[in-house]
Design a protein around this motif. Sequence first.
Motif, PDB file in Angstrom:
ATOM      1  N   ASN A   1       0.847  -1.178   0.000  1.00  0.00           N
ATOM      2  CA  ASN A   1       0.000   0.000   0.000  1.00  0.00           C
ATOM      3  C   ASN A   1       0.893   1.242   0.000  1.00  0.00           C
ATOM      4  O   ASN A   1       1.508   1.572   1.010  1.00  0.00           O
ATOM      5  CB  ASN A   1      -0.915  -0.027   1.232  1.00  0.00           C
ATOM      6  CG  ASN A   1      -1.917   1.093   1.231  1.00  0.00           C
ATOM      7  OD1 ASN A   1      -1.587   2.229   0.945  1.00  0.00           O
ATOM      8  ND2 ASN A   1      -3.143   0.770   1.587  1.00  0.00           N
TER       9      ASN A   1
ATOM     10  N   ASN B   1      -1.406  -4.816   2.723  1.00  0.00           N
ATOM     11  CA  ASN B   1      -2.770  -5.049   2.244  1.00  0.00           C
ATOM     12  C   ASN B   1      -3.418  -6.300   2.842  1.00  0.00           C
ATOM     13  O   ASN B   1      -4.220  -6.959   2.185  1.00  0.00           O
ATOM     14  CB  ASN B   1      -2.803  -5.107   0.718  1.00  0.00           C
ATOM     15  CG  ASN B   1      -2.456  -3.784   0.099  1.00  0.00           C
ATOM     16  OD1 ASN B   1      -2.980  -2.750   0.491  1.00  0.00           O
ATOM     17  ND2 ASN B   1      -1.541  -3.798  -0.864  1.00  0.00           N
TER      18      ASN B   1
ATOM     19  N   ARG C   1      -7.471  -3.333   5.936  1.00  0.00           N
ATOM     20  CA  ARG C   1      -7.660  -1.939   5.541  1.00  0.00           C
ATOM     21  C   ARG C   1      -7.700  -1.077   6.791  1.00  0.00           C
ATOM     22  O   ARG C   1      -8.086  -1.533   7.869  1.00  0.00           O
ATOM     23  CB  ARG C   1      -8.973  -1.769   4.792  1.00  0.00           C
ATOM     24  CG  ARG C   1      -8.976  -2.413   3.438  1.00  0.00           C
ATOM     25  CD  ARG C   1     -10.280  -2.142   2.754  1.00  0.00           C
ATOM     26  NE  ARG C   1     -10.248  -2.677   1.402  1.00  0.00           N
ATOM     27  CZ  ARG C   1     -11.280  -2.663   0.599  1.00  0.00           C
ATOM     28  NH1 ARG C   1     -12.427  -2.153   1.002  1.00  0.00           N
ATOM     29  NH2 ARG C   1     -11.182  -3.153  -0.604  1.00  0.00           N
TER      30      ARG C   1
ATOM     31  N   TYR D   1      -9.348  10.565   1.626  1.00  0.00           N
ATOM     32  CA  TYR D   1      -9.769   9.858   0.416  1.00  0.00           C
ATOM     33  C   TYR D   1      -8.651   9.014  -0.184  1.00  0.00           C
ATOM     34  O   TYR D   1      -8.911   8.036  -0.898  1.00  0.00           O
ATOM     35  CB  TYR D   1     -10.337  10.831  -0.629  1.00  0.00           C
ATOM     36  CG  TYR D   1      -9.297  11.640  -1.348  1.00  0.00           C
ATOM     37  CD1 TYR D   1      -8.734  11.202  -2.534  1.00  0.00           C
ATOM     38  CD2 TYR D   1      -8.863  12.863  -0.832  1.00  0.00           C
ATOM     39  CE1 TYR D   1      -7.776  11.948  -3.197  1.00  0.00           C
ATOM     40  CE2 TYR D   1      -7.906  13.609  -1.482  1.00  0.00           C
ATOM     41  CZ  TYR D   1      -7.365  13.151  -2.660  1.00  0.00           C
ATOM     42  OH  TYR D   1      -6.409  13.894  -3.304  1.00  0.00           O
ATOM     43  N   GLN D   2      -7.390   9.363   0.104  1.00  0.00           N
ATOM     44  CA  GLN D   2      -6.268   8.571  -0.391  1.00  0.00           C
ATOM     45  C   GLN D   2      -6.095   7.280   0.409  1.00  0.00           C
ATOM     46  O   GLN D   2      -5.621   6.282  -0.127  1.00  0.00           O
ATOM     47  CB  GLN D   2      -4.979   9.386  -0.319  1.00  0.00           C
ATOM     48  CG  GLN D   2      -4.989  10.596  -1.221  1.00  0.00           C
ATOM     49  CD  GLN D   2      -3.799  11.497  -0.979  1.00  0.00           C
ATOM     50  OE1 GLN D   2      -3.610  11.994   0.127  1.00  0.00           O
ATOM     51  NE2 GLN D   2      -2.998  11.685  -2.012  1.00  0.00           N
TER      52      GLN D   2
ATOM     53  N   ARG E   1      -8.672   5.622   2.084  1.00  0.00           N
ATOM     54  CA  ARG E   1      -9.810   4.738   1.802  1.00  0.00           C
ATOM     55  C   ARG E   1     -10.568   5.224   0.575  1.00  0.00           C
ATOM     56  O   ARG E   1     -11.682   5.715   0.672  1.00  0.00           O
ATOM     57  CB  ARG E   1     -10.747   4.663   3.017  1.00  0.00           C
ATOM     58  CG  ARG E   1     -10.207   3.913   4.218  1.00  0.00           C
ATOM     59  CD  ARG E   1      -9.915   2.435   3.950  1.00  0.00           C
ATOM     60  NE  ARG E   1     -11.036   1.674   3.455  1.00  0.00           N
ATOM     61  CZ  ARG E   1     -11.844   0.934   4.220  1.00  0.00           C
ATOM     62  NH1 ARG E   1     -11.643   0.862   5.510  1.00  0.00           N
ATOM     63  NH2 ARG E   1     -12.834   0.257   3.668  1.00  0.00           N
ATOM     64  N   PRO E   2      -9.976   5.095  -0.619  1.00  0.00           N
ATOM     65  CA  PRO E   2     -10.661   5.542  -1.834  1.00  0.00           C
ATOM     66  C   PRO E   2     -11.926   4.741  -2.131  1.00  0.00           C
ATOM     67  O   PRO E   2     -12.759   5.166  -2.920  1.00  0.00           O
ATOM     68  CB  PRO E   2      -9.616   5.353  -2.930  1.00  0.00           C
ATOM     69  CG  PRO E   2      -8.680   4.331  -2.394  1.00  0.00           C
ATOM     70  CD  PRO E   2      -8.668   4.524  -0.897  1.00  0.00           C
ATOM     71  N   ASP E   3     -12.073   3.597  -1.469  1.00  0.00           N
ATOM     72  CA  ASP E   3     -13.248   2.752  -1.664  1.00  0.00           C
ATOM     73  C   ASP E   3     -14.471   3.254  -0.895  1.00  0.00           C
ATOM     74  O   ASP E   3     -15.559   2.688  -1.036  1.00  0.00           O
ATOM     75  CB  ASP E   3     -12.936   1.315  -1.245  1.00  0.00           C
ATOM     76  CG  ASP E   3     -12.539   1.209   0.224  1.00  0.00           C
ATOM     77  OD1 ASP E   3     -11.742   2.057   0.685  1.00  0.00           O
ATOM     78  OD2 ASP E   3     -13.013   0.286   0.903  1.00  0.00           O
ATOM     79  N   LEU E   4     -14.302   4.310  -0.100  1.00  0.00           N
ATOM     80  CA  LEU E   4     -15.402   4.860   0.689  1.00  0.00           C
ATOM     81  C   LEU E   4     -15.651   6.337   0.343  1.00  0.00           C
ATOM     82  O   LEU E   4     -15.557   7.209   1.203  1.00  0.00           O
ATOM     83  CB  LEU E   4     -15.106   4.718   2.188  1.00  0.00           C
ATOM     84  CG  LEU E   4     -14.955   3.296   2.720  1.00  0.00           C
ATOM     85  CD1 LEU E   4     -14.530   3.317   4.177  1.00  0.00           C
ATOM     86  CD2 LEU E   4     -16.249   2.522   2.549  1.00  0.00           C
ATOM     87  N   PRO E   5     -16.000   6.634  -0.911  1.00  0.00           N
ATOM     88  CA  PRO E   5     -16.178   8.049  -1.295  1.00  0.00           C
ATOM     89  C   PRO E   5     -17.325   8.735  -0.567  1.00  0.00           C
ATOM     90  O   PRO E   5     -17.319   9.955  -0.435  1.00  0.00           O
ATOM     91  CB  PRO E   5     -16.416   7.996  -2.799  1.00  0.00           C
ATOM     92  CG  PRO E   5     -16.948   6.624  -3.044  1.00  0.00           C
ATOM     93  CD  PRO E   5     -16.263   5.733  -2.019  1.00  0.00           C
ATOM     94  N   GLU E   6     -18.297   7.969  -0.072  1.00  0.00           N
ATOM     95  CA  GLU E   6     -19.390   8.594   0.663  1.00  0.00           C
ATOM     96  C   GLU E   6     -18.929   9.103   2.030  1.00  0.00           C
ATOM     97  O   GLU E   6     -19.462  10.083   2.547  1.00  0.00           O
ATOM     98  CB  GLU E   6     -20.591   7.633   0.822  1.00  0.00           C
ATOM     99  CG  GLU E   6     -20.329   6.407   1.668  1.00  0.00           C
ATOM    100  CD  GLU E   6     -19.534   5.285   0.981  1.00  0.00           C
ATOM    101  OE1 GLU E   6     -19.194   4.321   1.685  1.00  0.00           O
ATOM    102  OE2 GLU E   6     -19.251   5.360  -0.214  1.00  0.00           O
TER     103      GLU E   6
ATOM    104  N   HIS F   1     -13.682  12.513  -2.634  1.00  0.00           N
ATOM    105  CA  HIS F   1     -12.538  12.963  -3.416  1.00  0.00           C
ATOM    106  C   HIS F   1     -12.718  14.456  -3.690  1.00  0.00           C
ATOM    107  O   HIS F   1     -13.843  14.920  -3.827  1.00  0.00           O
ATOM    108  CB  HIS F   1     -12.470  12.180  -4.723  1.00  0.00           C
ATOM    109  CG  HIS F   1     -12.209  10.726  -4.519  1.00  0.00           C
ATOM    110  ND1 HIS F   1     -11.184  10.074  -5.122  1.00  0.00           N
ATOM    111  CD2 HIS F   1     -12.836   9.798  -3.752  1.00  0.00           C
ATOM    112  CE1 HIS F   1     -11.194   8.798  -4.754  1.00  0.00           C
ATOM    113  NE2 HIS F   1     -12.198   8.611  -3.916  1.00  0.00           N
TER     114      HIS F   1
END
Length: 75
Positions: free
Chosen positions: A2, A35, A38, A58-59, A61-66, A70
Motif C-alpha cells: 500500500n 494489504n 484496511r 480519500y487517499q 480509503r478511496p473505496d469509501l467516497p461517501e 474525493h
Amino acid sequence: MNETINRAIQMVGSQKKFALRVGVSQPNVWCWLHNKKRVSPEKVPAVVEATGGQIQAYQIRPDLPELFPHPVKVA
C-alpha cells in the motif's frame, strides 16, 4: 504494498512511530502496509493527523467516497 501507507510511514519515520501516533499496534500497521487489512474508517483521521494532512482521507480509503469524498476538480 500500500503506497499511501508506505508514504505515511516514511513521513513519520518508522512503522512503530506511525503506530504510536495513530493509536494502533505496529503489527496492525504492517498489515495495512501489506494489504492484509484496511485502515478502519475510525482510524483514518488519525492517519491524516499523523502525516500533518499531507495524506488525505480519500487517499487512505478511496473505496469509501461517501465517507471520504474525493476533491472536486475545477475545469
